[in-house]
Design an enzyme around this catalytic site. Structure first.
Site, mmCIF file in Angstrom:
data_model
loop_
_atom_site.group_PDB
_atom_site.id
_atom_site.type_symbol
_atom_site.label_atom_id
_atom_site.label_comp_id
_atom_site.label_asym_id
_atom_site.label_seq_id
_atom_site.Cartn_x
_atom_site.Cartn_y
_atom_site.Cartn_z
ATOM 1 N N ASN A 105 46.251 -1.320 20.767
ATOM 2 C CA ASN A 105 47.315 -2.418 19.623
ATOM 3 C C ASN A 105 46.437 -2.786 18.553
ATOM 4 O O ASN A 105 45.351 -3.609 19.301
ATOM 5 C CB ASN A 105 48.162 -3.252 21.044
ATOM 6 C CG ASN A 105 48.732 -3.912 20.344
ATOM 7 O OD1 ASN A 105 49.390 -2.973 19.248
ATOM 8 N ND2 ASN A 105 48.913 -4.833 20.535
ATOM 9 N N HIS A 125 46.957 -6.538 17.155
ATOM 10 C CA HIS A 125 47.555 -7.371 16.391
ATOM 11 C C HIS A 125 47.227 -8.290 15.463
ATOM 12 O O HIS A 125 45.623 -8.176 15.197
ATOM 13 C CB HIS A 125 47.671 -8.352 18.342
ATOM 14 C CG HIS A 125 48.238 -9.684 18.098
ATOM 15 N ND1 HIS A 125 50.229 -9.511 17.932
ATOM 16 C CD2 HIS A 125 48.070 -10.466 18.096
ATOM 17 C CE1 HIS A 125 49.650 -11.157 18.121
ATOM 18 N NE2 HIS A 125 48.921 -11.181 17.837
ATOM 19 N N SER A 129 42.850 -8.414 15.674
ATOM 20 C CA SER A 129 42.478 -8.113 16.762
ATOM 21 C C SER A 129 42.888 -7.025 17.260
ATOM 22 O O SER A 129 43.909 -6.069 17.487
ATOM 23 C CB SER A 129 42.789 -8.752 18.361
ATOM 24 O OG SER A 129 42.855 -10.036 17.403
ATOM 25 N N ASP A 141 49.811 -9.104 24.801
ATOM 26 C CA ASP A 141 48.941 -8.994 23.415
ATOM 27 C C ASP A 141 47.353 -9.645 24.444
ATOM 28 O O ASP A 141 46.887 -10.620 23.882
ATOM 29 C CB ASP A 141 49.126 -10.296 22.677
ATOM 30 C CG ASP A 141 50.432 -9.487 22.284
ATOM 31 O OD1 ASP A 141 49.903 -8.349 21.430
ATOM 32 O OD2 ASP A 141 51.410 -10.147 21.099
HETATM 33 C C1 GRF Z 1 50.627 -5.356 11.816
HETATM 34 O O1 GRF Z 1 50.492 -6.532 11.533
HETATM 35 C C2 GRF Z 1 50.052 -5.212 12.829
HETATM 36 O O2 GRF Z 1 48.820 -5.578 13.444
HETATM 37 C C3 GRF Z 1 51.612 -5.515 13.954
HETATM 38 O O3 GRF Z 1 52.471 -5.052 13.192
HETATM 39 C C4 GRF Z 1 51.775 -5.051 11.695
HETATM 40 C C5 GRF Z 1 52.545 -3.071 11.322
HETATM 41 O O4 GRF Z 1 52.192 -3.076 9.728
HETATM 42 N N1 GRF Z 1 51.288 -5.042 15.324
HETATM 43 P P1 GRF Z 1 52.585 -1.656 9.816
HETATM 44 O O5 GRF Z 1 53.762 -0.678 10.663
HETATM 45 O O6 GRF Z 1 51.203 -1.212 11.003
HETATM 46 O O7 GRF Z 1 52.264 -0.816 8.536
#
Ligand code: GRF
Length: 204
Positions: free
Chosen positions: A100, A102, A129, A138
């Site tokens: 993932n 985050h 991260s 997370d």
């Molecule tokens: C990103 O900031 C990611 O870290 C978070 O959700 C957002 C997704 O953005 N989990 P995208 O859909 O990849 O543009």
């Protein structure tokens, strides 16, 4: 080697993974309107929609999701802005094969609205991260992080944009390491065989 990417919306991280030439074979969204589905389709990548609203429980949704994933038989499942909490059973099924991204320097600021919370806390450093997914939201072993400054004139939007640029740098790197079989999880720590840097400092 193949990767399934799970999304819910915009899909800019998906785009970064595609731009890096990674072997993404399937993109699955829980939202039919996710913009990332168009990005995937435009690149000829198979897309699937599994709408969580159609299921009466998290378990039923996760079972349908797992069905789609298993049909594609990917080595890795990469969550990229996938806005659903996964059940422990789902996480266990793909143990050490789920990554993932985050938008914070974990373990600080798990959860939602990280940029607003960082500003409210007066933190001077922020970032993103990539981590393995475990049952605790997370909190899985961290693969790579990027740190960015928080500037006095920042809004949640400017800060989010600075962090997002680094998300697009570190996520492809982490996925490549995984596919090259270079990630070793030792207790809660992740080591990269060959010792590539697992921390990026970025000024802008
Ligand atoms: C990103 O900031 C990611 O870290 C978070 O959700 C957002 C997704 O953005 N989990 P995208 O859909 O990849 O543009």
């Amino acid at each position: 080697m193949s990767v399934a990417v799970l999304i819910s919306g915009r899909g800019s991280n998906l785009q970064a993974l595609l731009d890096a030439g990674l072997p993404i074979t399937t993109v699955i969204s829980n939202e039919a309107e996710a913009k990332g589905l168009e990005t995937a389709a435009a690149r000829g990548v198979a897309t699937r929609i599994v709408e969580h609203r159609r299921f009466s429980s998290r378990e039923a949704f996760d079972a349908a999701l797992a069905g789609e994933i298993d049909r594609a038989a990917p080595q890795l499942i990469a969550l990229a802005g996938f806005m659903r909490v996964l059940t422990p059973g789902f996480v266990a099924r793909y143990k050490e094969r789920l990554l993932n991204i985050h938008p914070s320097l974990l373990p600080a600021f798990p959860g939602l609205r990280t940029h607003e919370r960082v500003l409210a806390a007066g933190a001077k450093v922020h970032g993103c991260s990539v981590h393995f997914v475990t049952a605790e939201l997370d909190h899985g072993p961290i693969v790579i992080q990027a740190a960015v400054p928080v500037r006095s004139q920042d809004t949640a939007e400017t800060l989010a944009a600075r962090v997002l640029r680094q998300e697009h740098v570190i996520y492809p790197r982490a996925v490549r390491w995984f596919l090259e079989d270079r990630l070793v999880i030792e207790a809660n720590r992740v080591r990269v065989k060959g010792n590539d840097a697992q921390l990026v400092f970025a000024a802008d």
